[in-house]
Design a protein around this motif. Sequence first.
Motif, PDB file in Angstrom:
ATOM      1  N   SER A 205      -3.260   5.487  -4.339  1.00 53.55           N
ATOM      2  CA  SER A 205      -3.129   6.727  -3.563  1.00 53.55           C
ATOM      3  C   SER A 205      -4.078   6.728  -2.373  1.00 53.55           C
ATOM      4  O   SER A 205      -3.721   7.173  -1.271  1.00 53.55           O
ATOM      5  CB  SER A 205      -3.405   7.930  -4.466  1.00 53.55           C
ATOM      6  N   LEU A 206      -5.297   6.241  -2.558  1.00 54.88           N
ATOM      7  CA  LEU A 206      -6.262   6.164  -1.454  1.00 54.88           C
ATOM      8  C   LEU A 206      -5.770   5.192  -0.398  1.00 54.88           C
ATOM      9  O   LEU A 206      -5.858   5.468   0.812  1.00 54.88           O
ATOM     10  CB  LEU A 206      -7.624   5.732  -1.990  1.00 54.88           C
ATOM     11  N   ILE A 207      -5.249   4.050  -0.837  1.00 52.51           N
ATOM     12  CA  ILE A 207      -4.742   3.044   0.104  1.00 52.51           C
ATOM     13  C   ILE A 207      -3.572   3.600   0.903  1.00 52.51           C
ATOM     14  O   ILE A 207      -3.479   3.413   2.128  1.00 52.51           O
ATOM     15  CB  ILE A 207      -4.342   1.771  -0.670  1.00 52.51           C
ATOM     16  N   ALA A 208      -2.681   4.328   0.225  1.00 48.22           N
ATOM     17  CA  ALA A 208      -1.530   4.917   0.923  1.00 48.22           C
ATOM     18  C   ALA A 208      -1.978   6.019   1.871  1.00 48.22           C
ATOM     19  O   ALA A 208      -1.453   6.145   2.986  1.00 48.22           O
ATOM     20  CB  ALA A 208      -0.541   5.461  -0.106  1.00 48.22           C
ATOM     21  N   GLU A 209      -2.930   6.831   1.443  1.00 46.29           N
ATOM     22  CA  GLU A 209      -3.409   7.951   2.262  1.00 46.29           C
ATOM     23  C   GLU A 209      -4.081   7.460   3.541  1.00 46.29           C
ATOM     24  O   GLU A 209      -3.951   8.065   4.603  1.00 46.29           O
ATOM     25  CB  GLU A 209      -4.395   8.796   1.442  1.00 46.29           C
ATOM     26  N   SER A 210      -4.808   6.356   3.439  1.00 49.91           N
ATOM     27  CA  SER A 210      -5.505   5.823   4.620  1.00 49.91           C
ATOM     28  C   SER A 210      -4.655   4.819   5.387  1.00 49.91           C
ATOM     29  O   SER A 210      -5.107   4.283   6.405  1.00 49.91           O
ATOM     30  CB  SER A 210      -6.809   5.150   4.184  1.00 49.91           C
ATOM     31  N   ASP A 211      -3.443   4.536   4.873  1.00 49.84           N
ATOM     32  CA  ASP A 211      -2.525   3.589   5.508  1.00 49.84           C
ATOM     33  C   ASP A 211      -3.180   2.205   5.646  1.00 49.84           C
ATOM     34  O   ASP A 211      -3.021   1.508   6.644  1.00 49.84           O
ATOM     35  CB  ASP A 211      -2.094   4.109   6.889  1.00 49.84           C
ATOM     36  N   LEU A 212      -3.947   1.817   4.606  1.00 52.15           N
ATOM     37  CA  LEU A 212      -4.629   0.530   4.593  1.00 52.15           C
ATOM     38  C   LEU A 212      -3.698  -0.544   4.051  1.00 52.15           C
ATOM     39  O   LEU A 212      -3.023  -0.346   3.039  1.00 52.15           O
ATOM     40  CB  LEU A 212      -5.888   0.618   3.716  1.00 52.15           C
ATOM     41  N   THR A 213      -3.641  -1.673   4.733  1.00 51.36           N
ATOM     42  CA  THR A 213      -2.871  -2.810   4.222  1.00 51.36           C
ATOM     43  C   THR A 213      -3.851  -3.870   3.719  1.00 51.36           C
ATOM     44  O   THR A 213      -4.927  -4.063   4.293  1.00 51.36           O
ATOM     45  CB  THR A 213      -1.973  -3.414   5.301  1.00 51.36           C
ATOM     46  N   ILE A 214      -3.472  -4.543   2.637  1.00 55.98           N
ATOM     47  CA  ILE A 214      -4.363  -5.513   1.989  1.00 55.98           C
ATOM     48  C   ILE A 214      -3.611  -6.813   1.770  1.00 55.98           C
ATOM     49  O   ILE A 214      -2.452  -6.814   1.337  1.00 55.98           O
ATOM     50  CB  ILE A 214      -4.878  -4.975   0.639  1.00 55.98           C
ATOM     51  N   SER A 215      -4.282  -7.912   2.083  1.00 54.72           N
ATOM     52  CA  SER A 215      -3.715  -9.235   1.809  1.00 54.72           C
ATOM     53  C   SER A 215      -4.743 -10.043   1.017  1.00 54.72           C
ATOM     54  O   SER A 215      -5.941  -9.897   1.206  1.00 54.72           O
ATOM     55  CB  SER A 215      -3.375  -9.961   3.116  1.00 54.72           C
TER      56      SER A 215
END
Length: 329
Positions: A205-215
């Motif tokens: 939810s935090l990743i989606a809220e901040s629009d963070l992409t992770i590889s």
Amino acid sequence: MKRFFQYLYDARVWIISQFILTAFFIFLAWLAYPETFTVLILVMVLMSGLLLLVPIGYLMRKEKVVQKAFRIFLAEPELENEQYLARFVSKSNSKLIQQLGETLREKEDRLTQQNLEVSDYETYIEEWVHEIKKPLSLLTLILDNRSDEMSALVRQRTTHARNEIQNDVEKILYFSRLRTVHRDYLFERVALRAVFEEAIAENASLIAESDLTISIEGNDISVTSDRRSLLFILAQLIHNSAKYAGKGAHLSVRIEEKEAIIVTFHDNGPGISARDLPFIFDKGFTGGRAKATGMGLYLAQRIATDLNIQLVAETEEGLRISLIIPKAS
């Protein structure tokens, strides 16, 4: 014997004075009674030796008693122990002992009061953590059973709020554990990629809220560590990038094996100034960020130290934090 020579050294002024005085009387005896000069010398030297040894022996015995009384007084600076110590010192020093006793008792009372306040505060925090779990459990129940009645955005933000509160509670619990002598670490073989994917899932939810992409790059390497604590460290690093790298930032994670296992987190956010970089893991350091508490990376560093993991921060086109994990069979 060492103490005896120390006393001789401390009393060197009086010994030299007595030696000069004895030599003067020997000279007078030589002038007045040359026929009995040898006998007089022996008598005067013997008396001088007695006058030297008897006071030193008395002072050594007295100081032994004074040291014992002083140790008792320092251990328990009560009025009774202060008065007992004052019996063995001069009047001028007894006033200093009285001032010292008053100061020690005042500081002891202040320390006792502070310990009581800290104990009350810890009790309040523990009760608060216990109480906050009730609405969190209710919120989790609503999200599990009534999420279909919410819009996608409301569900995402409600989940984000729930997870943020859980993360803050988790930090409080970890901070309280750092104060204990025994910490319940369970060391086992842990697959890094699996733990990192779990950290991503828990903070979705935090990743989606901040629009963070992770590889994630690199092979799945296993290390010997405490899974729960390692998960907490990885979650704090994800939180740091999600909150401060900026909307739509990218976080790349690289796992590689060299002399040690190195896990590198590198986001393309604004990074941190070289002036602030040495303090990034200090407790309460926020770097001027209004919403920061300065606790996440501090706790990550403290727990990493317990796990024999080194955290290294660099500012290069964003913020780069590396976990250096030693190899272990």
